[in-house]
Design an enzyme around this catalytic site. Structure first.
Site, PDB file in Angstrom:
ATOM      1  N   ARG A  57      -1.728 -54.126 -19.834  1.00  0.00           N
ATOM      2  CA  ARG A  57      -2.636 -54.718 -20.824  1.00  0.00           C
ATOM      3  C   ARG A  57      -3.182 -53.712 -21.832  1.00  0.00           C
ATOM      4  O   ARG A  57      -3.198 -53.966 -23.032  1.00  0.00           O
ATOM      5  CB  ARG A  57      -3.844 -55.369 -20.129  1.00  0.00           C
ATOM      6  CG  ARG A  57      -3.623 -56.782 -19.717  1.00  0.00           C
ATOM      7  CD  ARG A  57      -4.422 -57.051 -18.469  1.00  0.00           C
ATOM      8  NE  ARG A  57      -3.895 -56.216 -17.397  1.00  0.00           N
ATOM      9  CZ  ARG A  57      -2.893 -56.579 -16.608  1.00  0.00           C
ATOM     10  NH1 ARG A  57      -2.356 -57.749 -16.738  1.00  0.00           N
ATOM     11  NH2 ARG A  57      -2.424 -55.766 -15.672  1.00  0.00           N
ATOM     12  N   THR A  58      -3.678 -52.582 -21.335  1.00  0.00           N
ATOM     13  CA  THR A  58      -4.371 -51.669 -22.252  1.00  0.00           C
ATOM     14  C   THR A  58      -3.402 -51.143 -23.303  1.00  0.00           C
ATOM     15  O   THR A  58      -3.691 -51.151 -24.500  1.00  0.00           O
ATOM     16  CB  THR A  58      -5.029 -50.520 -21.467  1.00  0.00           C
ATOM     17  OG1 THR A  58      -5.846 -51.089 -20.444  1.00  0.00           O
ATOM     18  CG2 THR A  58      -5.890 -49.658 -22.370  1.00  0.00           C
ATOM     19  N   LYS A  86       7.420 -30.368 -18.841  1.00  0.00           N
ATOM     20  CA  LYS A  86       8.005 -29.019 -18.965  1.00  0.00           C
ATOM     21  C   LYS A  86       6.919 -27.947 -18.885  1.00  0.00           C
ATOM     22  O   LYS A  86       7.191 -26.764 -19.110  1.00  0.00           O
ATOM     23  CB  LYS A  86       8.726 -28.884 -20.312  1.00  0.00           C
ATOM     24  CG  LYS A  86       9.846 -29.871 -20.547  1.00  0.00           C
ATOM     25  CD  LYS A  86      10.466 -29.593 -21.910  1.00  0.00           C
ATOM     26  CE  LYS A  86      11.451 -30.673 -22.309  1.00  0.00           C
ATOM     27  NZ  LYS A  86      11.798 -30.569 -23.732  1.00  0.00           N
ATOM     28  N   ARG A 107      -4.389 -42.416 -22.049  1.00  0.00           N
ATOM     29  CA  ARG A 107      -4.687 -42.702 -20.634  1.00  0.00           C
ATOM     30  C   ARG A 107      -4.082 -41.572 -19.808  1.00  0.00           C
ATOM     31  O   ARG A 107      -2.915 -41.207 -20.002  1.00  0.00           O
ATOM     32  CB  ARG A 107      -4.096 -44.040 -20.203  1.00  0.00           C
ATOM     33  CG  ARG A 107      -4.189 -44.249 -18.705  1.00  0.00           C
ATOM     34  CD  ARG A 107      -3.856 -45.636 -18.272  1.00  0.00           C
ATOM     35  NE  ARG A 107      -4.904 -46.574 -18.621  1.00  0.00           N
ATOM     36  CZ  ARG A 107      -4.947 -47.834 -18.182  1.00  0.00           C
ATOM     37  NH1 ARG A 107      -4.004 -48.296 -17.388  1.00  0.00           N
ATOM     38  NH2 ARG A 107      -5.936 -48.634 -18.529  1.00  0.00           N
ATOM     39  N   HIS A 135     -13.484 -46.161 -18.577  1.00  0.00           N
ATOM     40  CA  HIS A 135     -12.519 -46.960 -19.336  1.00  0.00           C
ATOM     41  C   HIS A 135     -13.345 -47.729 -20.369  1.00  0.00           C
ATOM     42  O   HIS A 135     -13.537 -48.943 -20.265  1.00  0.00           O
ATOM     43  CB  HIS A 135     -11.798 -47.896 -18.366  1.00  0.00           C
ATOM     44  CG  HIS A 135     -10.582 -48.575 -18.910  1.00  0.00           C
ATOM     45  ND1 HIS A 135     -10.227 -48.529 -20.250  1.00  0.00           N
ATOM     46  CD2 HIS A 135      -9.642 -49.342 -18.292  1.00  0.00           C
ATOM     47  CE1 HIS A 135      -9.123 -49.240 -20.418  1.00  0.00           C
ATOM     48  NE2 HIS A 135      -8.749 -49.738 -19.248  1.00  0.00           N
TER      49      HIS A 135
HETATM   50  C1  NCD Z   1      -7.743 -51.400 -15.052  1.00  0.00           C
HETATM   51  C2  NCD Z   1      -7.547 -49.898 -15.161  1.00  0.00           C
HETATM   52  O1  NCD Z   1      -6.468 -49.431 -15.520  1.00  0.00           O
HETATM   53  O2  NCD Z   1      -8.520 -49.217 -14.856  1.00  0.00           O
HETATM   54  N1  NCD Z   1      -6.797 -52.164 -15.714  1.00  0.00           N
HETATM   55  C3  NCD Z   1      -6.921 -52.371 -17.069  1.00  0.00           C
HETATM   56  O3  NCD Z   1      -7.038 -51.450 -17.845  1.00  0.00           O
HETATM   57  N2  NCD Z   1      -6.953 -53.638 -17.495  1.00  0.00           N
HETATM   58  C4  NCD Z   1      -8.029 -51.886 -13.695  1.00  0.00           C
HETATM   59  C5  NCD Z   1      -7.134 -51.485 -12.563  1.00  0.00           C
HETATM   60  O4  NCD Z   1      -6.141 -50.770 -12.731  1.00  0.00           O
HETATM   61  O5  NCD Z   1      -7.441 -51.918 -11.458  1.00  0.00           O
END
Ligand code: NCD
Length: 308
Positions: A57-58, A86, A107, A135
């Site tokens: 999703r993100t 590397k 991320r 997040h």
């Molecule tokens: C979450 C995350 O990556 O922290 N997912 C997201 O970004 N929608 C929640 C999770 O991984 O449980």
């Protein structure tokens, strides 16, 4: 309005006035999207999408947000396909990204990594999840979802159910909710309770909370925010195996609620939320994912300093 955030690194950076402004701007973005007027706002801009940890999703919603605004995306997914495998440092990687793109979303499994990334460059950097840390953009879209679904925030009672220890979406959302007059039930096995630092962070704010291991507390709640147990963050996998079935929200529990309990989940779900909830009008988690696109469209524009 003095909204001045270029980087989005954690939720501590936002004041109540910032949140009011972001909600108002996201509503305006939603209106522009409905009228097909958003395309072109970020024409000529390039987003670097750097995902060194799993994401559906993100990553897709940031990329969709950029494309829907007429911008373009370059991306790297996973360490194995980047020069970090590397031995390149994150600092050097970011120096390259700065030469190629106008904004970066990152991320990374290490807590604090987005701050290091932002420190290396002059382009805006957005934290899309740093290990068990924060997040912030998920929290902003969650906040927008709650306000859109319930019409308000002050006066609501919310249950947070699941892995409160390692769940970064929970850490970030609780930090935003402290600016509102809400009551929280923090429901988890004791081993996965909210870290002290986050509890301390609520002191002096209008929010109140109590901890519980009783999932039936959802019957008193306007919102149930469920999260999966974060398997990948456990130092001891046996501990995960022991706790992985420790709670589950299902249709029966929701139907027994005294309130119209709206169910949210950042997704992905594993064992903690039964699929029989999906067909209830209370199930708002797929709508929540949809709100993620307009939220991120708004944040990309604001971080780039592009007015709409
Ligand atoms: C979450 C995350 O990556 O922290 N997912 C997201 O970004 N929608 C929640 C999770 O991984 O449980």
């Amino acid at each position: 309005m003095a909204y001045e955030h270029k980087n989005i690194l954690d939720t501590d950076q936002f004041t109540k006035a910032d949140l009011d402004f972001l909600v108002e701007r996201t509503r305006e973005m939603e209106r522009l999207v409905e009228q097909n007027k958003a395309f072109g706002i970020l024409e000529g801009k390039l987003l670097a999408s750097l995902f060194f940890e799993a994401s559906t999703r993100t990553r897709l919603s940031f990329e969709a947000a950029m494309e829907r605004l007429g911008g373009r995306v370059i991306s790297t997914v996973g360490f194995q396909f980047s020069s970090i495998s590397k031995g390149e440092t994150l600092y050097d990687t970011m120096k390259m990204v700065e030469a190629y793109a106008d904004i970066a979303v990152i991320r990374h499994p290490v807590e604090g990594s987005s701050r290091i990334a932002a420190g290396a460059v002059k382009i805006p950097v957005i934290n899309a999840g740093d290990g068990a840390g924060q997040h912030p953009t998920q929290a902003l879209l969650d906040l927008y979802t709650i306000i859109s679904e319930k019409g308000k925030l002050d006066g609501l009672t919310l249950a947070f159910i699941g892995d409160l220890k390692y769940g970064r979406t929970i850490h970030s959302l609780i930090n935003l909710l402290r600016h509102y007059k809400v009551h929280l039930y923090l429901i988890s096995p004791p081993e996965l309770s909210l870290p002290e630092s986050y509890k301390k962070g609520l002191e002096g704010f209008p929010i109140t909370f109590e901890e519980s291991d009783d999932i039936k507390k959802v019957w008193e709640c306007d919102i149930a925010y469920v999260t999966r147990i974060q398997e990948e963050r456990f130092p001891d996998h046996k501990e995960y195996e022991r706790l992985k079935e420790s709670f589950k929200l299902n249709k029966e529990l929701i139907l027994a609620s005294k309130k119209e309990t709206t169910v949210l989940h950042p997704l992905p779900r594993v064992n903690e939320l039964s699929t029989d909830v999906d067909d209830l009008p209370n199930a708002a988690y797929f709508r929540q994912a949809k709100y993620g696109v307009v939220s991120r469209m708004t944040l990309l524009c604001l971080s780039l300093g592009v007015k709409f």
